[in-house]
Design a protein around this motif. Sequence first.
Motif, PDB file in Angstrom:
ATOM      1  N   ASN A  34      57.928  70.103  44.917  1.00  0.00           N
ATOM      2  CA  ASN A  34      57.138  71.338  45.053  1.00  0.00           C
ATOM      3  C   ASN A  34      56.294  71.649  43.816  1.00  0.00           C
ATOM      4  N   TYR A  35      55.565  70.656  43.363  1.00  0.00           N
ATOM      5  CA  TYR A  35      54.732  70.877  42.176  1.00  0.00           C
ATOM      6  C   TYR A  35      53.369  71.419  42.598  1.00  0.00           C
ATOM      7  N   PRO A  36      52.868  72.492  41.966  1.00  0.00           N
ATOM      8  CA  PRO A  36      53.399  73.182  40.790  1.00  0.00           C
ATOM      9  C   PRO A  36      54.123  74.500  41.107  1.00  0.00           C
ATOM     10  N   LEU A  37      54.345  74.793  42.387  1.00  0.00           N
ATOM     11  CA  LEU A  37      54.897  76.105  42.741  1.00  0.00           C
ATOM     12  C   LEU A  37      56.337  76.281  42.270  1.00  0.00           C
ATOM     13  N   GLU A  38      57.117  75.204  42.233  1.00  0.00           N
ATOM     14  CA  GLU A  38      58.484  75.295  41.731  1.00  0.00           C
ATOM     15  C   GLU A  38      58.446  75.384  40.209  1.00  0.00           C
ATOM     16  N   ASP A  39      58.782  76.570  39.676  1.00  0.00           N
ATOM     17  CA  ASP A  39      58.653  76.797  38.233  1.00  0.00           C
ATOM     18  C   ASP A  39      59.949  77.277  37.587  1.00  0.00           C
ATOM     19  N   ALA A  40      61.080  76.974  38.233  1.00  0.00           N
ATOM     20  CA  ALA A  40      62.363  77.399  37.662  1.00  0.00           C
ATOM     21  C   ALA A  40      62.641  76.724  36.324  1.00  0.00           C
ATOM     22  N   VAL A  41      62.144  75.494  36.159  1.00  0.00           N
ATOM     23  CA  VAL A  41      62.297  74.781  34.891  1.00  0.00           C
ATOM     24  C   VAL A  41      60.958  74.809  34.159  1.00  0.00           C
TER      25      VAL A  41
END
Length: 424
Positions: A34-41
């Motif tokens: 899920n790049y770039p929406l996944e921003d947990a890290v």
Amino acid sequence: MKKKISVFFATVLLVYSNVSAQETFKVMFYNLLNYPLEDAVPGREQDLAYILADYQPDLFLVCELNNITGANSVLNITRSAINPNFEMATYVSNTSDDNFGDQNDLQNLLYYNSSKFSIQEEIIVPTDLRDFNVYKIRLNTVDQDTNPVDVYVIVCHLKASSGTLNAQRRFEMVAELDVFLETLPADANVLLGGDLNLYTATEPAFQELLDSSDAITFADPPDRIGSWSNNVNYVDVFTQSTRTQTGLGGTTGGFDDRFDFILTSENMLSSATITYVPNSYKVYGNNGLTSCYNSAINSSNCGNIDSVFSFEIRDALHNFSDHLPVTLSLQADVTLSNNDYLETFQKIALERTLINSNLTIYINSFEYLNQPLFIYNQLGQLVKIFQTNSNQKQTFNTNNLGNGIYFIKLNEHNTKPLKFIVSH
């Protein structure tokens, strides 16, 4: 003096004419989570740059790319971490879900070293969930117009999750791909990279890919066919999950599944114009340790002092995605048209070495700007002088040069001569 020049260029020509170049090309497939929406890290870009700089692929196949912003970000990372000549295929949002609201923002894409490959055609094969993105690419060889080496690169992401219904949907997606594959030549070189979400080789989708009655029959290069899921005997080909910690995005549970693959058409194992390098298939970051089963990839269970993949690499992989990349190498007996000058001699380079009427060069050093380029024929005779200007990219007309082999030399500098071939 003229005699010495003639002898020098005759020697250079002899070297070029006797080279039987076996070029190797590195391929990587990676689920980008899920790049770039996944921003947990935070700082995922730095992790990806570290991974790509270490492996240095020539072809980078990806899935779970969310949008054009992410696509361009990855392109910039490939250019800085691998090679400034990297390009990407046309970014296209998933078309397969258009009838029910464009709810799927997981796209596939191909990035490639444009000094070695060019894209000839881009094809979308729709299914009921996600597209197969197909790219017909060609090696940039000196004889590509008369003896092209083409590969169909397919990037995909099959339906996730276990259960009979999901397995059936995976099969139906592959069946749609088969319809397209029927249109290809029987001897086509085909590479398929994807997150196939398979739990066992007996699944109908995988059996269909390996079906010898199909127009294109795929092979598993490492020949590790079996019941992979939660089976420690196949830990060397596991790709998911890199994590046991929650809250990082993606799945947890530790290392226990083989979901990610690069498959080749059977001919690419032996008889094709471009073939798989034996034993080159690797799950990047997987040290093959049984102690890694159900562990986080950056844990001590997944590496030791003798391991190929260091903690630093495994930590970057852990932080970037819940999948590991899959890699392999291809080889072909070809001569690339740029002779790798864009990589090995960055100060001055040719865009192409087989030309018709225009010679394009790139000058990346101030000392070569506004200087004369001396053009010699294969006999060592000076036949033309081009004057460079202050631009990085410059093009010169070669219509008055006859067909043949020529060499570029900057007499004021200690440079290697660059070869180009005129063929009107």
